[in-house]
Design a protein around this motif. Structure first.
Motif, PDB file in Angstrom:
ATOM      1  N   GLU A  61      -1.441   4.779  16.386  1.00 47.16           N
ATOM      2  CA  GLU A  61      -2.157   4.191  15.376  1.00 47.16           C
ATOM      3  C   GLU A  61      -3.459   3.950  15.655  1.00 47.16           C
ATOM      4  OE1 GLU A  61      -1.480   2.131  12.757  1.00 47.16           O
ATOM      5  OE2 GLU A  61       0.797   1.993  12.456  1.00 47.16           O
ATOM      6  N   TYR A 255       3.299   8.771   7.096  1.00 54.73           N
ATOM      7  CA  TYR A 255       4.009   9.257   8.355  1.00 54.73           C
ATOM      8  C   TYR A 255       5.474   9.514   8.191  1.00 54.73           C
ATOM      9  CZ  TYR A 255       4.471   4.127   8.129  1.00 54.73           C
ATOM     10  OH  TYR A 255       4.617   3.046   7.577  1.00 54.73           O
ATOM     11  N   ARG A 312       3.231  -6.713   4.910  1.00 54.57           N
ATOM     12  CA  ARG A 312       2.725  -6.773   6.121  1.00 54.57           C
ATOM     13  C   ARG A 312       1.991  -8.077   6.471  1.00 54.57           C
ATOM     14  NH1 ARG A 312       0.973  -1.743   4.571  1.00 54.57           N
ATOM     15  NH2 ARG A 312       1.871  -0.042   5.440  1.00 54.57           N
ATOM     16  N   ARG A 338       0.891  -3.974  10.979  1.00 55.74           N
ATOM     17  CA  ARG A 338       1.297  -2.893  11.119  1.00 55.74           C
ATOM     18  C   ARG A 338       2.314  -2.604  12.519  1.00 55.74           C
ATOM     19  NH1 ARG A 338      -0.862   1.199   7.886  1.00 55.74           N
ATOM     20  NH2 ARG A 338       0.154   3.004   9.375  1.00 55.74           N
TER      21      ARG A 338
END
Ligand code: GLY
Length: 381
Positions: A61, A255, A312, A338
């Motif tokens: 990240e 991802y 989130r 996240r």
């Protein structure tokens, strides 16, 4: 005869507001410390713990500063944390220390990644070895062997719930917390109760002096001074062949997280403008599909399984709010944006120790005290 002492009052339970990953992780650690715990939860499907992809990815990240340090410290705690949950529940959490590959269009982009110093540099050949079938656009990469994943949606949440039940945590499902009730006679009145609307439509006040706010993106609805906003994410999953993808593949904007049985979780859009807006959108789903095709072209023909979305909880610096809250008796475990799955282990450990220390128990380790200070709720003022 001497007057008899009034009967000792039983300390009420510590009430956990929110039955998502953070709430369950806190409930579990507190119960392991012999604290009586009650979890109040509104709707399980809203919990970010069921929505996330389950990456353990402080390096992929590209975190930095205090948040990177917190993420690395939590990553180090994950194996022991998972072992505790598995021992207490008898269920697997689906933890896979499988490493994460971050692909780049050029070596210059790779070298500029904030955590590149922690990864192994890959050229195109190295990328092809780590991720057979990776799209042609990617010419360089970083392999973070230390990052990984956990099957949050199908395993971790279930195992944590079971562990909590085994340790005597009580649950109230389908209840909305309406208000935190304070002692009105003091200027900085401490928590005295929680007003809830229960599943039968009845309002009542639950007496309590200690509570943990773990309501994710909804946390600032109870305490408006908390600077948390929702950032919507849409996701989908496909059924791939078993072991088609050994590593997590973390591309820009998309991802791919492959579970042990070949289920491929594809994430995630990032839509702050959507607020709490519900549902999937053609644009969001198209973005995921395009990202998937660019990362691993063959996967676009794998059978689709599910599509979902969630919120989130994001703060101004994208770090969590941890430790003592704005009302005496309220503790915070929210705003993980996240990194909720990654940070659950350390959040549960250090916030539960903070509560114990405030009750006169063992003092908080220095490292934990420093982190609770770094991630205090009013650091943006
Ligand atoms: N942890 C990745 C995401 O929030 O999409």
């Amino acid at each position: 005869m001497a007057p008899s002492a009034p009967p000792a009052q039983e300390p009420g339970p510590i009430v956990i507001l929110g039955g998502g990953l953070m709430g369950l992780a806190l409930a579990h650690q507190l119960a392991r410390r012999d604290q009586p715990v009650q979890v109040i939860s509104r709707r399980r499907s809203e919990a970010a713990g069921f929505v996330a992809a389950g990456m353990l990815a402080p390096h992929a990240e590209g975190l930095s500063g205090d948040l990177l340090a917190l993420g690395q410290a939590s990553l180090a705690k994950i194996p022991a944390w998972v072992a505790q949950i598995e021992a207490d529940s008898g269920l697997s959490c689906g933890y896979r220390p499988c490493g994460i590959v971050v692909p780049f269009a050029s070596a210059a982009e790779r070298n500029a990644h904030p955590t590149s110093a922690y990864g192994q540099r890959l050229d195109r050949r190295g990328l092809e070895q780590e991720v057979p079938g990776i799209g042609e656009r990617w010419q360089a990469g970083l392999l973070f062997e230390q990052d990984g994943q956990i099957d949050n949606r199908r395993r971790l949440m279930r195992a944590l719930e079971r562990a909590c039940v085994e340790l005597g945590v009580s649950f109230e499902e389908g209840s909305t917390v309406l208000e935190l009730v304070r002692n009105g006679s003091q200027p900085n009145g401490a928590l005295t109760g929680i007003r809830v609307l229960d599943a039968a439509g009845q309002q009542r006040t639950l007496a309590c002096s200690q509570a943990v706010l773990a309501c994710g993106a909804w946390s600032s609805q109870l305490l408006p001074q908390l600077r948390i906003v929702p950032v919507k994410g849409q996701m989908l999953s496909l059924q791939g062949p078993r072991q088609a993808l050994r590593r997590v593949l973390f591309g820009p904007g998309t991802y791919l997280v492959s579970r042990h049985d070949g289920l491929l979780v594809v994430g995630a859009t990032s839509e702050p403008e959507a607020g709490f807006g519900e549902g999937l959108t053609p644009r969001g789903q198209r973005q995921l599909q395009e990202g998937l095709t660019a990362l691993l072209p063959e996967a676009s023909s794998w059978p689709p399984m599910e599509r979902w979305w969630g919120c989130r909880p994001c703060t101004p610096d994208q770090g969590p709010l941890l430790g003592a809250g704005p009302i005496p008796g309220i503790w915070l475990a929210c705003g993980h944006h996240r990194n909720g799955v990654l940070l659950a282990a350390i959040t549960a450990d250090w916030v539960s120790r903070g509560i114990e220390a405030a009750q006169g128990g063992a003092p908080l380790p220095l490292e934990a005290a420093a982190a609770l200070e770094a991630f205090r709720w009013n650091r943006f003022d």
